[in-house]
Design a protein around this motif. Sequence first.
Motif, PDB file in Angstrom:
ATOM      1  N   VAL A   1       0.815  -1.053  -0.099  1.00 24.67           N
ATOM      2  CA  VAL A   1       0.102   0.083   0.008  1.00 24.67           C
ATOM      3  C   VAL A   1       0.924   1.036   0.109  1.00 24.67           C
ATOM      4  O   VAL A   1       1.754   1.364   0.715  1.00 24.67           O
ATOM      5  CB  VAL A   1      -0.938  -0.047   1.111  1.00 24.67           C
ATOM      6  CG1 VAL A   1      -1.765   1.339   1.263  1.00 24.67           C
ATOM      7  CG2 VAL A   1      -1.799  -1.190   1.316  1.00 24.67           C
ATOM      8  N   VAL A   2       0.642   2.042  -0.896  1.00 21.84           N
ATOM      9  CA  VAL A   2       1.442   3.312  -1.071  1.00 21.84           C
ATOM     10  C   VAL A   2       0.467   4.588  -0.666  1.00 21.84           C
ATOM     11  O   VAL A   2      -0.795   4.560  -1.087  1.00 21.84           O
ATOM     12  CB  VAL A   2       1.799   3.600  -2.453  1.00 21.84           C
ATOM     13  CG1 VAL A   2       2.520   4.793  -2.863  1.00 21.84           C
ATOM     14  CG2 VAL A   2       2.840   2.487  -3.189  1.00 21.84           C
ATOM     15  N   GLY A   3       0.926   5.264   0.233  1.00 18.34           N
ATOM     16  CA  GLY A   3       0.177   6.503   0.706  1.00 18.34           C
ATOM     17  C   GLY A   3       0.105   7.662  -0.363  1.00 18.34           C
ATOM     18  O   GLY A   3       0.743   7.632  -1.243  1.00 18.34           O
ATOM     19  N   ALA A   4      -0.626   8.622   0.176  1.00 21.29           N
ATOM     20  CA  ALA A   4      -0.981   9.625  -0.622  1.00 21.29           C
ATOM     21  C   ALA A   4       0.403  10.497  -0.981  1.00 21.29           C
ATOM     22  O   ALA A   4       0.356  10.941  -1.981  1.00 21.29           O
ATOM     23  CB  ALA A   4      -1.901  10.828  -0.052  1.00 21.29           C
ATOM     24  N   ASP A   5       1.551  10.381  -0.073  1.00 21.65           N
ATOM     25  CA  ASP A   5       2.876  11.103  -0.311  1.00 21.65           C
ATOM     26  C   ASP A   5       3.498  10.096  -1.217  1.00 21.65           C
ATOM     27  O   ASP A   5       4.796  10.586  -1.538  1.00 21.65           O
ATOM     28  CB  ASP A   5       3.387  11.227   0.673  1.00 21.65           C
ATOM     29  CG  ASP A   5       4.003  10.079   1.378  1.00 21.65           C
ATOM     30  OD1 ASP A   5       3.528   8.820   1.267  1.00 21.65           O
ATOM     31  OD2 ASP A   5       4.701  10.171   2.650  1.00 21.65           O
ATOM     32  N   GLY A   6       3.172   8.978  -1.849  1.00 21.43           N
ATOM     33  CA  GLY A   6       3.965   8.215  -2.875  1.00 21.43           C
ATOM     34  C   GLY A   6       4.937   7.416  -2.359  1.00 21.43           C
ATOM     35  O   GLY A   6       5.554   6.596  -2.947  1.00 21.43           O
ATOM     36  N   SER A   7       4.984   7.215  -0.676  1.00 22.35           N
ATOM     37  CA  SER A   7       5.737   6.483  -0.109  1.00 22.35           C
ATOM     38  C   SER A   7       4.986   4.978   0.229  1.00 22.35           C
ATOM     39  O   SER A   7       3.889   5.056   0.740  1.00 22.35           O
ATOM     40  CB  SER A   7       6.575   6.986   0.976  1.00 22.35           C
ATOM     41  OG  SER A   7       5.382   7.455   1.847  1.00 22.35           O
ATOM     42  N   ALA A   8       5.662   3.929   0.349  1.00 18.80           N
ATOM     43  CA  ALA A   8       5.372   2.789   1.022  1.00 18.80           C
ATOM     44  C   ALA A   8       6.495   2.420   1.951  1.00 18.80           C
ATOM     45  O   ALA A   8       7.632   2.191   1.867  1.00 18.80           O
ATOM     46  CB  ALA A   8       5.425   1.602  -0.050  1.00 18.80           C
ATOM     47  N   LYS A   9       5.867   2.230   3.239  1.00 16.74           N
ATOM     48  CA  LYS A   9       6.874   1.672   4.346  1.00 16.74           C
ATOM     49  C   LYS A   9       6.321   0.695   5.137  1.00 16.74           C
ATOM     50  O   LYS A   9       6.968   0.226   6.303  1.00 16.74           O
ATOM     51  CB  LYS A   9       7.114   2.756   5.332  1.00 16.74           C
ATOM     52  CG  LYS A   9       7.865   4.060   4.237  1.00 16.74           C
ATOM     53  CD  LYS A   9       8.267   5.156   5.561  1.00 16.74           C
ATOM     54  CE  LYS A   9       9.117   6.469   4.480  1.00 16.74           C
ATOM     55  NZ  LYS A   9      10.087   5.864   3.740  1.00 16.74           N
ATOM     56  N   THR A  10       4.984  -0.004   4.979  1.00 21.52           N
ATOM     57  CA  THR A  10       4.424  -0.936   6.090  1.00 21.52           C
ATOM     58  C   THR A  10       4.853  -2.280   5.281  1.00 21.52           C
ATOM     59  O   THR A  10       4.653  -2.641   4.395  1.00 21.52           O
ATOM     60  CB  THR A  10       2.905  -0.914   5.777  1.00 21.52           C
ATOM     61  OG1 THR A  10       2.561   0.711   6.257  1.00 21.52           O
ATOM     62  CG2 THR A  10       2.572  -1.858   6.856  1.00 21.52           C
ATOM     63  N   ALA A  11       5.399  -3.128   6.505  1.00 18.51           N
ATOM     64  CA  ALA A  11       5.894  -4.386   6.132  1.00 18.51           C
ATOM     65  C   ALA A  11       4.712  -5.365   5.915  1.00 18.51           C
ATOM     66  O   ALA A  11       3.592  -5.191   6.516  1.00 18.51           O
ATOM     67  CB  ALA A  11       6.671  -4.584   7.342  1.00 18.51           C
ATOM     68  N   VAL A  12       4.948  -6.466   5.073  1.00 11.83           N
ATOM     69  CA  VAL A  12       4.128  -7.571   4.794  1.00 11.83           C
ATOM     70  C   VAL A  12       4.901  -8.694   4.904  1.00 11.83           C
ATOM     71  O   VAL A  12       6.194  -8.762   4.734  1.00 11.83           O
ATOM     72  CB  VAL A  12       3.359  -7.362   3.187  1.00 11.83           C
ATOM     73  CG1 VAL A  12       2.859  -6.176   3.100  1.00 11.83           C
ATOM     74  CG2 VAL A  12       4.727  -7.391   2.315  1.00 11.83           C
ATOM     75  N   VAL A  13       4.170  -9.897   5.249  1.00 10.81           N
ATOM     76  CA  VAL A  13       4.718 -11.199   5.457  1.00 10.81           C
ATOM     77  C   VAL A  13       3.967 -12.328   4.760  1.00 10.81           C
ATOM     78  O   VAL A  13       2.945 -12.284   4.587  1.00 10.81           O
ATOM     79  CB  VAL A  13       4.573 -11.437   6.928  1.00 10.81           C
ATOM     80  CG1 VAL A  13       5.146 -12.893   7.379  1.00 10.81           C
ATOM     81  CG2 VAL A  13       5.376 -10.462   7.971  1.00 10.81           C
ATOM     82  N   ALA A  14       4.930 -12.839   3.974  1.00 15.08           N
ATOM     83  CA  ALA A  14       4.629 -14.070   3.087  1.00 15.08           C
ATOM     84  C   ALA A  14       4.863 -15.442   3.914  1.00 15.08           C
ATOM     85  O   ALA A  14       6.181 -15.655   4.304  1.00 15.08           O
ATOM     86  CB  ALA A  14       5.465 -14.149   1.961  1.00 15.08           C
ATOM     87  N   PRO A  15       3.854 -16.118   4.540  1.00 17.64           N
ATOM     88  CA  PRO A  15       4.046 -17.152   5.626  1.00 17.64           C
ATOM     89  C   PRO A  15       4.854 -18.344   5.062  1.00 17.64           C
ATOM     90  O   PRO A  15       5.303 -19.310   5.676  1.00 17.64           O
ATOM     91  CB  PRO A  15       2.547 -17.587   5.973  1.00 17.64           C
ATOM     92  CG  PRO A  15       1.816 -16.942   4.938  1.00 17.64           C
ATOM     93  CD  PRO A  15       2.603 -15.728   4.381  1.00 17.64           C
ATOM     94  N   HIS A  16       4.460 -18.523   3.736  1.00 25.38           N
ATOM     95  CA  HIS A  16       5.223 -19.859   3.129  1.00 25.38           C
ATOM     96  C   HIS A  16       6.664 -19.756   2.505  1.00 25.38           C
ATOM     97  O   HIS A  16       7.035 -20.573   1.691  1.00 25.38           O
ATOM     98  CB  HIS A  16       4.262 -20.469   2.036  1.00 25.38           C
ATOM     99  CG  HIS A  16       2.812 -20.750   2.653  1.00 25.38           C
ATOM    100  ND1 HIS A  16       2.653 -21.682   3.571  1.00 25.38           N
ATOM    101  CD2 HIS A  16       1.654 -20.037   2.364  1.00 25.38           C
ATOM    102  CE1 HIS A  16       1.299 -21.765   3.731  1.00 25.38           C
ATOM    103  NE2 HIS A  16       0.838 -20.731   3.099  1.00 25.38           N
ATOM    104  N   LEU A  17       7.210 -18.583   2.717  1.00 22.34           N
ATOM    105  CA  LEU A  17       8.735 -18.411   2.050  1.00 22.34           C
ATOM    106  C   LEU A  17       9.704 -18.066   3.110  1.00 22.34           C
ATOM    107  O   LEU A  17       9.330 -17.678   4.467  1.00 22.34           O
ATOM    108  CB  LEU A  17       8.368 -16.953   1.292  1.00 22.34           C
ATOM    109  CG  LEU A  17       7.750 -17.277  -0.161  1.00 22.34           C
ATOM    110  CD1 LEU A  17       7.640 -15.864  -0.741  1.00 22.34           C
ATOM    111  CD2 LEU A  17       8.364 -18.284  -1.077  1.00 22.34           C
TER     112      LEU A  17
END
Length: 174
Positions: free
Chosen positions: A119-135
Amino acid sequence: MKKISLLVTALALAGACGAASAENVSMSFLSVDGVGKSAGSISVKDTKEGLQFTPNLKGLPPGEHGFHVHEKGACGPGMVNDQMAPGGAAGGHLDPKGTKAHKGPMAADGHQGDLPFIVVGADGSAKTAVVAPHLKLADVKGHALMVHVGGDNYSDTPKPLGGGGGRLVCGVVK
């Protein structure tokens, strides 16, 4: 003196082992002309919950963006659906089991490269971590990380591969 030397060696080896479980991937914008300016980076590390991807991206369009591990370790242009496309050299989504099914990061019976969307914010930045449980980090080494132009519905309908569309930003996990 020998005990101190052994202790220093052991600590250095422990530090090197810890470093092996994390990688910082440089990410760049794509065009049909090739790899362009920097979009930032994504930190990738093993956790108890799975492989964590922490973006530090800037200059992207706001909203949800499909995010995947692709089969090849290249970000240059290449053929996609019989047309030259940005990031086409990365190939398709990582699918070593040959499932040919885009089912999202929680499914064990789909593409191994399906990741949670970014998810990219209104300011054009993405900083929120995501996790892939099978990798694990070892699964993605030598492969491209790809951020797509559009979102991802984790299905092959109504559009193939979640409807993420074109390839926007790419980097290779070393």
